[in-house]
Design an enzyme around this catalytic site. Structure first.
Site, PDB file in Angstrom:
ATOM      1  N   ASP A  11      -0.497  -9.454   0.212  1.00  0.00           N
ATOM      2  CA  ASP A  11      -1.080  -9.841   1.693  1.00  0.00           C
ATOM      3  C   ASP A  11      -0.248 -10.163   2.634  1.00  0.00           C
ATOM      4  O   ASP A  11       0.685 -10.695   2.522  1.00  0.00           O
ATOM      5  CB  ASP A  11      -2.404 -10.759   1.362  1.00  0.00           C
ATOM      6  CG  ASP A  11      -3.299 -10.922   2.255  1.00  0.00           C
ATOM      7  OD1 ASP A  11      -3.598  -9.869   3.176  1.00  0.00           O
ATOM      8  OD2 ASP A  11      -4.006 -12.074   2.366  1.00  0.00           O
ATOM      9  N   HIS A  28       2.069  -2.714   7.800  1.00  0.00           N
ATOM     10  CA  HIS A  28       1.906  -1.714   6.485  1.00  0.00           C
ATOM     11  C   HIS A  28       3.111  -0.998   6.027  1.00  0.00           C
ATOM     12  O   HIS A  28       3.453  -0.938   4.868  1.00  0.00           O
ATOM     13  CB  HIS A  28       0.722  -0.923   6.640  1.00  0.00           C
ATOM     14  CG  HIS A  28      -0.421  -1.653   6.816  1.00  0.00           C
ATOM     15  ND1 HIS A  28      -0.935  -2.726   5.913  1.00  0.00           N
ATOM     16  CD2 HIS A  28      -1.808  -1.534   7.711  1.00  0.00           C
ATOM     17  CE1 HIS A  28      -2.195  -3.322   6.446  1.00  0.00           C
ATOM     18  NE2 HIS A  28      -2.463  -2.525   7.455  1.00  0.00           N
ATOM     19  N   LEU A 122       9.652   0.981 -16.220  1.00  0.00           N
ATOM     20  CA  LEU A 122       8.607   0.254 -15.709  1.00  0.00           C
ATOM     21  C   LEU A 122       7.253   1.134 -15.683  1.00  0.00           C
ATOM     22  O   LEU A 122       7.320   2.198 -15.325  1.00  0.00           O
ATOM     23  CB  LEU A 122       8.956  -0.218 -14.356  1.00  0.00           C
ATOM     24  CG  LEU A 122       7.989  -0.953 -13.505  1.00  0.00           C
ATOM     25  CD1 LEU A 122       7.601  -2.351 -14.145  1.00  0.00           C
ATOM     26  CD2 LEU A 122       8.370  -1.038 -12.134  1.00  0.00           C
TER      27      LEU A 122
HETATM   28  C1  IPE Z   1      -6.677  -8.092  -0.478  1.00  0.00           C
HETATM   29  O1  IPE Z   1      -6.124  -8.321   0.633  1.00  0.00           O
HETATM   30  C2  IPE Z   1      -6.607  -6.622  -0.772  1.00  0.00           C
HETATM   31  C3  IPE Z   1      -5.338  -5.930  -0.627  1.00  0.00           C
HETATM   32  C4  IPE Z   1      -4.210  -6.792  -0.478  1.00  0.00           C
HETATM   33  C5  IPE Z   1      -5.112  -4.547  -1.018  1.00  0.00           C
HETATM   34  P1  IPE Z   1      -7.298  -8.615   2.009  1.00  0.00           P
HETATM   35  O2  IPE Z   1      -6.440  -8.937   2.993  1.00  0.00           O
HETATM   36  O3  IPE Z   1      -8.021  -7.232   2.262  1.00  0.00           O
HETATM   37  O4  IPE Z   1      -8.157  -9.821   1.373  1.00  0.00           O
HETATM   38  P2  IPE Z   1      -9.122 -10.740   2.056  1.00  0.00           P
HETATM   39  O5  IPE Z   1      -9.970  -9.985   2.790  1.00  0.00           O
HETATM   40  O6  IPE Z   1      -8.317 -11.602   3.130  1.00  0.00           O
HETATM   41  O7  IPE Z   1      -9.854 -11.619   1.091  1.00  0.00           O
HETATM   42  C1  IPE Z   2      -2.530  -6.489   3.204  1.00  0.00           C
HETATM   43  O1  IPE Z   2      -2.255  -6.911   4.281  1.00  0.00           O
HETATM   44  C2  IPE Z   2      -2.417  -4.958   2.869  1.00  0.00           C
HETATM   45  C3  IPE Z   2      -3.967  -4.319   2.874  1.00  0.00           C
HETATM   46  C4  IPE Z   2      -4.939  -4.955   2.638  1.00  0.00           C
HETATM   47  C5  IPE Z   2      -3.726  -2.920   2.875  1.00  0.00           C
HETATM   48  P1  IPE Z   2      -3.197  -7.327   5.292  1.00  0.00           P
HETATM   49  O2  IPE Z   2      -3.377  -5.952   6.093  1.00  0.00           O
HETATM   50  O3  IPE Z   2      -4.539  -7.691   4.738  1.00  0.00           O
HETATM   51  O4  IPE Z   2      -2.620  -8.357   6.219  1.00  0.00           O
HETATM   52  P2  IPE Z   2      -3.091  -9.487   6.880  1.00  0.00           P
HETATM   53  O5  IPE Z   2      -3.697 -10.258   5.798  1.00  0.00           O
HETATM   54  O6  IPE Z   2      -4.134  -9.037   7.926  1.00  0.00           O
HETATM   55  O7  IPE Z   2      -2.055 -10.263   7.292  1.00  0.00           O
HETATM   56 MG    MG Z   3      -5.072  -9.826   4.519  1.00  0.00          MG
END
Ligand code: IPE
Ligand code: IPE
Ligand code: MG
Length: 241
Positions: A11, A28, A122
């Site tokens: 995240d 991303h 892995l």
């Molecule tokens: C969780 O992250 C899902 C992934 C990393 C794929 P999110 O950014 O979607 O989670 P929330 O919405 O903050 O809980």
């Molecule tokens: C996690 O990073 C990746 C996915 C959920 C695909 P985020 O896109 O949730 O990044 P933040 O949380 O907005 O910084």
């Molecule tokens: Mg996020």
């Protein structure tokens, strides 16, 4: 102690990009680089399984453009990386309801699993369109089907039976859970499987999570005493025996 199975919520990509005045998608893309680095590290360290949350069943709620760019990124990353992963003896697995994805993407997923199925290094599990509640639901549905067909009796349902219908049932349970990006929540990741997993949260945003940050997480894990309901003294005694 080195964990056998590490599960990661990657995240913080969006915030990483925002800090740099870049579009979320740039975050991303940078996230894919971080994943490449962590996969290499795990493969070299002899970690058995790495499970990463790449797209949750709730991520469909994001703006359409971001969802579609994420799908494209998933496809291009697979196209680019699968061969290399295979050459490095990595076994690829996917969990989640990915049948909802485009035929092209689901075909690529099947091919990647097929190509790498006999690899012994892995195991890299990608959770896409995955949700812990979805996982429990699909396991329940399978069990119900076995009961309907007379294969199973309701009195035979126990934890082992449920476990064997969940994703990852054939792999060791996650020892260490890592969430980058500062949030301290599970966000519907592996709900059943995390029952006794050690949790580790870090402020580091996923694109910045490289070897050094990973080692800090591994050090934190190594210092913990896993008791599984026993007392600390019992664990010490068992270890000494
Ligand atoms: C969780 O992250 C899902 C992934 C990393 C794929 P999110 O950014 O979607 O989670 P929330 O919405 O903050 O809980
Ligand atoms: C996690 O990073 C990746 C996915 C959920 C695909 P985020 O896109 O949730 O990044 P933040 O949380 O907005 O910084
Ligand atoms: Mg996020």
């Amino acid at each position: 102690m080195v964990p056998k199975h590490i599960a990661i919520i990657m995240d913080g990509n969006g915030r990483w990009a925002k800090k740099r005045f870049m579009p979320r998608f740039a975050g991303h893309k940078a996230g894919v680089e971080a994943l490449r680095c962590i996969v290499r590290y795990c493969a070299n360290k002899g970690i058995d399984v790495l499970t990463v949350f790449a797209f949750s069943s709730e991520n469909w709620r994001r703006p359409e453009e971001e969802v579609s760019l994420l799908m494209d990124l998933l496809l291009t990353s697979l196209q680019r990386e699968v061969r290399k992963l295979h050459d490095n003896n990595v076994k690829l697995r996917f969990i989640g309801d990915y049948h909802e994805f485009s035929t092209k993407l689901s075909e690529k997923i099947k091919q990647a699993e097929q190509l790498t199925r006999d690899n012994t290094g892995l195991v890299l599990v990608m959770a896409i369109n995955y949700g812990g509640r979805w996982d429990i639901t699909q396991a329940t549905r399978r069990i119900a089907r076995q009961i309907e067909s007379g294969e199973l009796n309701s009195t035979q349902i126990d934890e082992t039976q449920i476990h064997s219908n969940m994703a990852l049932h054939d792999l060791p349970e996650p020892d260490l859970f890592i969430r980058t990006g500062g949030e301290q929540r599970v966000s519907n990741f592996l709900l059943w499987q995390l029952a006794y997993t050690e949790l580790y949260f870090t402020e580091t945003l996923w694109p910045n999570f490289k070897e050094q940050a990973f080692e800090i997480a591994l050090d934190s894990f190594a210092k913990r005493q896993r008791r599984f309901g026993h007392t600390g003294e019992q664990v010490e005694r068992l270890r000494g025996a």
